[in-house]
Write a protein that holds these residues in place. Sequence first.
Motif, PDB file in Angstrom:
ATOM      1  N   UNK A 154       0.727  -1.148  -0.087  1.00 43.87           N
ATOM      2  CA  UNK A 154      -0.478  -0.094  -0.205  1.00 43.87           C
ATOM      3  C   UNK A 154       1.092   0.921  -0.017  1.00 43.87           C
ATOM      4  N   UNK A 155       2.415   0.860  -0.097  1.00 39.72           N
ATOM      5  CA  UNK A 155       2.776   2.366   0.098  1.00 39.72           C
ATOM      6  C   UNK A 155       3.852   2.724  -1.272  1.00 39.72           C
ATOM      7  N   UNK A 156       3.723   3.317  -1.761  1.00 38.73           N
ATOM      8  CA  UNK A 156       4.612   3.176  -3.159  1.00 38.73           C
ATOM      9  C   UNK A 156       4.923   4.631  -3.382  1.00 38.73           C
ATOM     10  N   UNK A 157       6.490   4.719  -2.463  1.00 36.81           N
ATOM     11  CA  UNK A 157       6.898   6.550  -3.147  1.00 36.81           C
ATOM     12  C   UNK A 157       8.509   6.448  -3.925  1.00 36.81           C
ATOM     13  N   UNK A 158       8.684   7.691  -4.807  1.00 34.99           N
ATOM     14  CA  UNK A 158       9.420   7.834  -5.684  1.00 34.99           C
ATOM     15  C   UNK A 158      10.748   7.810  -4.917  1.00 34.99           C
ATOM     16  N   UNK A 159      11.385   8.051  -3.250  1.00 34.59           N
ATOM     17  CA  UNK A 159      11.869   8.021  -2.652  1.00 34.59           C
ATOM     18  C   UNK A 159      12.227   6.438  -1.852  1.00 34.59           C
ATOM     19  N   UNK A 160      11.111   5.577  -1.647  1.00 35.17           N
ATOM     20  CA  UNK A 160      11.710   4.236  -1.980  1.00 35.17           C
ATOM     21  C   UNK A 160      12.344   3.235  -2.645  1.00 35.17           C
ATOM     22  N   UNK A 161      12.574   4.148  -4.430  1.00 36.87           N
ATOM     23  CA  UNK A 161      13.272   3.209  -5.457  1.00 36.87           C
ATOM     24  C   UNK A 161      14.625   3.608  -5.232  1.00 36.87           C
ATOM     25  N   UNK A 162      14.899   4.863  -4.481  1.00 37.59           N
ATOM     26  CA  UNK A 162      16.406   5.844  -4.890  1.00 37.59           C
ATOM     27  C   UNK A 162      17.129   4.034  -3.976  1.00 37.59           C
ATOM     28  N   UNK A 163      18.357   3.763  -4.192  1.00 34.55           N
ATOM     29  CA  UNK A 163      19.041   3.229  -4.520  1.00 34.55           C
ATOM     30  C   UNK A 163      19.198   1.832  -4.239  1.00 34.55           C
ATOM     31  N   UNK A 164      17.844   1.031  -5.002  1.00 31.47           N
ATOM     32  CA  UNK A 164      17.373  -0.313  -4.564  1.00 31.47           C
ATOM     33  C   UNK A 164      17.102  -0.567  -6.051  1.00 31.47           C
ATOM     34  N   UNK A 165      17.302   0.288  -7.019  1.00 27.85           N
ATOM     35  CA  UNK A 165      17.692  -0.335  -8.409  1.00 27.85           C
ATOM     36  C   UNK A 165      19.036   0.749  -9.156  1.00 27.85           C
ATOM     37  N   UNK A 166      19.741  -0.061  -9.522  1.00 31.51           N
ATOM     38  CA  UNK A 166      20.864  -0.154 -10.793  1.00 31.51           C
ATOM     39  C   UNK A 166      21.168   0.981 -10.712  1.00 31.51           C
ATOM     40  N   UNK A 168      22.524   3.873 -14.977  1.00 30.95           N
ATOM     41  CA  UNK A 168      23.758   3.757 -15.047  1.00 30.95           C
ATOM     42  C   UNK A 168      25.063   3.750 -15.248  1.00 30.95           C
ATOM     43  N   UNK A 169      24.780   4.780 -14.026  1.00 30.45           N
ATOM     44  CA  UNK A 169      26.340   4.985 -13.442  1.00 30.45           C
ATOM     45  C   UNK A 169      27.184   4.023 -13.000  1.00 30.45           C
ATOM     46  N   UNK A 170      26.538   3.043 -12.142  1.00 34.75           N
ATOM     47  CA  UNK A 170      27.078   2.490 -10.908  1.00 34.75           C
ATOM     48  C   UNK A 170      28.489   1.769 -12.306  1.00 34.75           C
ATOM     49  N   UNK A 171      29.009   1.237 -10.984  1.00 38.90           N
ATOM     50  CA  UNK A 171      30.295   0.619 -11.346  1.00 38.90           C
ATOM     51  C   UNK A 171      30.181  -0.519 -10.897  1.00 38.90           C
ATOM     52  N   UNK A 172      31.262  -1.596 -11.548  1.00 39.15           N
ATOM     53  CA  UNK A 172      31.237  -2.647 -11.079  1.00 39.15           C
ATOM     54  C   UNK A 172      30.688  -3.474  -9.996  1.00 39.15           C
ATOM     55  N   UNK A 173      31.503  -2.533  -8.816  1.00 45.70           N
ATOM     56  CA  UNK A 173      32.105  -3.100  -6.827  1.00 45.70           C
ATOM     57  C   UNK A 173      30.576  -1.721  -6.544  1.00 45.70           C
ATOM     58  N   UNK A 179      23.252  -5.781  -5.466  1.00 42.43           N
ATOM     59  CA  UNK A 179      23.125  -7.130  -6.026  1.00 42.43           C
ATOM     60  C   UNK A 179      22.879  -8.588  -4.983  1.00 42.43           C
ATOM     61  N   UNK A 180      24.651  -8.314  -4.177  1.00 42.47           N
ATOM     62  CA  UNK A 180      24.635  -8.993  -2.840  1.00 42.47           C
ATOM     63  C   UNK A 180      24.008  -8.690  -1.977  1.00 42.47           C
TER      64      UNK A 180
END
Length: 201
Positions: A154-166, A168-173, A179-180
């Motif tokens: 019942x909760x869906x916010x823009x803020x909840x997406x941050x730091x949960x999906x990769x 495009x600028x992420x490096x391999x680490x 994912x770990x």
Amino acid sequence: MAINFEFVFTSFMILLISSVQTSSAQLSRGFYNSTCPNVEQLVRAAVTQKLQQTFVTAPSTLRLFFHDCFVRGCDASVLLVSPTNQAEKSHPDDVSLAGDGFDTVVKAKVAVDSDRQCRNKVSCADILALATRDVVNLAGGPFYEVELGRRDGRISTIASVQHHLPSPNFNLDQLNSLFSFNGLSQTDMIALSDAGREVSR
């Protein structure tokens, strides 16, 4: 559009396993036996029809499931809308999700609710999980049982997406770390990332 189904199937299995680990105490194969015994047939019929209309249904539904499960668990919170555009689907990482994925779930939900016994008894979270399994199977992947009993978020916010999906600028680490955190390996990350790229081609 060429779709690499080896990667798509691998991605599907990863997500299925991940979602079961997240909610294993609540899930069972016969969850709807008394309330909506035909739920799997209803969803599959709707998915089959949708896939016949457009082949992008398969990767777009898979990617939608991935985005849903990574943010708040597999609770269909990615499907919620906000009159002020503050729900998950309005986040830049989700704006690119193909409409065919959402449409697949909507059509499957309509099919389920058209059965009076099932109306308002099956969660959208379970419908999304079943639809994902079915599109992958119908596109050439094997069929696997999906345990059911997920509750809709019942909760869906823009803020909840941050730091949960990769990003495009992420490096391999950074990718490996993200994912770990979700119990997935670098191999899993590569498979999911490739499936996502196939959707946009």
